[in-house]
Every structure is written in C-alpha cells, then in structure tokens.
Design an enzyme around this catalytic site. Structure first.
Site, PDB file in Angstrom:
ATOM      1  N   ASN A 187     -17.282  -2.613  -0.553  1.00  0.00           N
ATOM      2  CA  ASN A 187     -17.637  -3.876  -1.045  1.00  0.00           C
ATOM      3  C   ASN A 187     -16.645  -4.920  -1.684  1.00  0.00           C
ATOM      4  O   ASN A 187     -17.019  -5.981  -2.078  1.00  0.00           O
ATOM      5  CB  ASN A 187     -18.955  -3.686  -1.777  1.00  0.00           C
ATOM      6  CG  ASN A 187     -18.633  -2.842  -3.255  1.00  0.00           C
ATOM      7  OD1 ASN A 187     -17.423  -2.855  -3.487  1.00  0.00           O
ATOM      8  ND2 ASN A 187     -19.337  -2.769  -3.986  1.00  0.00           N
ATOM      9  N   GLU A 192     -17.024  -4.250  -9.925  1.00  0.00           N
ATOM     10  CA  GLU A 192     -17.837  -4.329  -8.816  1.00  0.00           C
ATOM     11  C   GLU A 192     -18.304  -5.875  -8.634  1.00  0.00           C
ATOM     12  O   GLU A 192     -17.946  -6.692  -9.456  1.00  0.00           O
ATOM     13  CB  GLU A 192     -19.254  -3.903  -8.964  1.00  0.00           C
ATOM     14  CG  GLU A 192     -19.160  -2.279  -9.047  1.00  0.00           C
ATOM     15  CD  GLU A 192     -19.180  -1.444  -7.885  1.00  0.00           C
ATOM     16  OE1 GLU A 192     -18.620  -2.058  -6.785  1.00  0.00           O
ATOM     17  OE2 GLU A 192     -19.431  -0.253  -7.952  1.00  0.00           O
ATOM     18  N   ASP A 218      -9.573   3.992 -13.985  1.00  0.00           N
ATOM     19  CA  ASP A 218     -10.776   4.160 -14.062  1.00  0.00           C
ATOM     20  C   ASP A 218     -11.512   5.609 -14.349  1.00  0.00           C
ATOM     21  O   ASP A 218     -10.757   6.436 -13.846  1.00  0.00           O
ATOM     22  CB  ASP A 218     -11.600   3.261 -13.161  1.00  0.00           C
ATOM     23  CG  ASP A 218     -11.408   3.538 -11.398  1.00  0.00           C
ATOM     24  OD1 ASP A 218     -11.037   4.830 -11.302  1.00  0.00           O
ATOM     25  OD2 ASP A 218     -11.468   3.146 -10.620  1.00  0.00           O
ATOM     26  N   HIS A 250     -14.711  -4.096  -4.081  1.00  0.00           N
ATOM     27  CA  HIS A 250     -14.499  -3.728  -5.564  1.00  0.00           C
ATOM     28  C   HIS A 250     -12.990  -3.009  -5.687  1.00  0.00           C
ATOM     29  O   HIS A 250     -12.375  -2.521  -4.862  1.00  0.00           O
ATOM     30  CB  HIS A 250     -15.482  -2.881  -6.141  1.00  0.00           C
ATOM     31  CG  HIS A 250     -15.355  -1.218  -5.819  1.00  0.00           C
ATOM     32  ND1 HIS A 250     -16.631  -0.545  -5.755  1.00  0.00           N
ATOM     33  CD2 HIS A 250     -14.343  -0.435  -5.586  1.00  0.00           C
ATOM     34  CE1 HIS A 250     -16.122   0.567  -5.502  1.00  0.00           C
ATOM     35  NE2 HIS A 250     -14.938   0.837  -5.369  1.00  0.00           N
TER      36      HIS A 250
END
Length: 225
Positions: A125, A132, A56, A127
């Site tokens: 979170n 996300e 990424d 991800h």
C-alpha cells in the site's frame, strides 16, 4: 540488488565509520545484510564503530513470538555483525509502555541523529516503515494503527496472535536522513513500484514523500521491473 546496496553502504561507512545506520527488517534488505556480514568476516574492523537504530516494530504479538522485527534484525544483522549492544538502539516488541518507548527513541534520534543511512522497504500500500496511508502522517517516532492491507499480509494472517499496532520512526525523521536506500523485491510489489515512479506526492501513498529527498537510491530486483 544486494551487491549494489552493499557497494553504496560500504562507500559511506568507509568515509564515516561511526555513522548512524537505520536497520529495517524484512526480506528485501536481507541480502544487503548478508553481504555486510561477509565483508565483516574478512575485515574485522568493518562496522566496528557503527551506530545502529531499528526502524520499526510490531506491537501486540504474543510473548516470545519470533515474528518481531527485533528477532529478524538480530538474526540477520546485529549478531552476525557483532554490533556492540551499547551502540544499538531499539524498541522492545513486548514493551508495556509503547508510547514511552517511542518517546525515548525520539529523544535518542534528537541526540544521536540525524540518521546517515536509512534502509527502507515498501509495503503493497506504499507504506514506508510502518507509516501507513492516511490523511496525516506523523514526523517523529510514534505508535501507529496498522492498515487492513498490512494486516491481510499472508504471513501476518497465519499468526496465532497477529500484531495489533505498530511502533515506527516517523516520515520526518526518515526524510532527515542523509541517505536513503529503498529496496523493492518480490512480484507483489510491482503495483507499488509503478505508482512510486510517478512524481506525485500524497500522504495516501507514504513512499511518494521520498520524492522530496535529494539523496535516495531505489534498488529493485528483476521480479518487480
């Protein structure tokens, strides 16, 4: 953690020297890369045929920023390992055509893939890569909106010009990988790790989709458990 990861990766590379390796940035897998570079220094043939794709990238950073995934991956893995530029595929963090670059990477994965070993970390979170939490998750390489919890990360908040979007391999391509190594380190990841241990799958916690994969190794350091 790094030694365990190295043993798993080396076993796979010894069996298939030209495998497709998906490299992730960040602190969690950096020890693995150091162990691989150490092996390379005594065994020049190690990873000589390795094909590498970057997982990424941040978008919207100021030109020349060293916060990019590219800078991290180049300095910790690509350059120390002497990866042939012809066997390394990546998105330029300063691209003028994010959508086009993601489409190019998608075509690349279709041609060269699936990934043999996918290196992942996990966000606070949940991800994985820059996929996300959300109502839906995309399968292929795509431009993505960054979550507030990601943008509120201390390092990102300290940037003069923080990222405004991401470009990432999708969950479909991650789950098509033949083997996944998930590295979890740092006390800030405790809550995410505890949630991941529950076999409950939700797009609101993308890492939970790894429960659908038959060949995942989760490698955790002592600060998390």
């Amino acid at each position: 953690m790094s030694q365990k990861g190295f043993e798993l990766v080396k076993k796979e590379i010894d069996q298939k020297p030209d495998l497709l390796f998906c490299v992730a940035s960040g602190g969690s897998p950096s020890g693995l890369y150091a162990e691989m570079a150490k092996e390379k220094s005594v065994n020049p043939d190690f990873c000589e045929k390795l094909r590498v794709v970057k997982l990424d990238e941040w978008g919207g950073l100021e030109k020349g920023s060293t916060f990019t995934s590219e800078f991290d991956v180049q300095s910790k893995f690509v350059q120390p390992m002497g990866i042939d530029p012809g066997w390394y595929w990546t998105i330029d963090p300063f691209t003028q055509d994010p959508e086009g670059d993601c489409q190019r990477m998608e075509q690349l994965i279709q041609r060269e893939g699936p990934v043999d070993i996918c290196i992942l970390g996990i966000g606070v979170n949940g991800h994985i890569a820059l996929n996300e939490p959300g109502e839906i998750l995309k399968s292929g390489f795509h431009v993505c909106q960054l979550a507030e919890s990601t943008l509120n990360n201390g390092m990102i908040k300290s940037l003069k010009q923080p990222p405004t979007f991401g470009m990432t391999m999708g969950v479909g391509e991650i789950l098509q990988s033949r083997k996944i190594l998930l590295f979890i380190s740092g006390s800030g990841k405790k809550e995410a790790f505890e949630r991941l241990k529950k076999p409950e799958i939700s797009t609101q916690f993308p890492a939970s989709l790894l429960w659908l994969h038959a060949n995942v190794e989760v490698i955790v350091d002592s600060s998390v458990v």
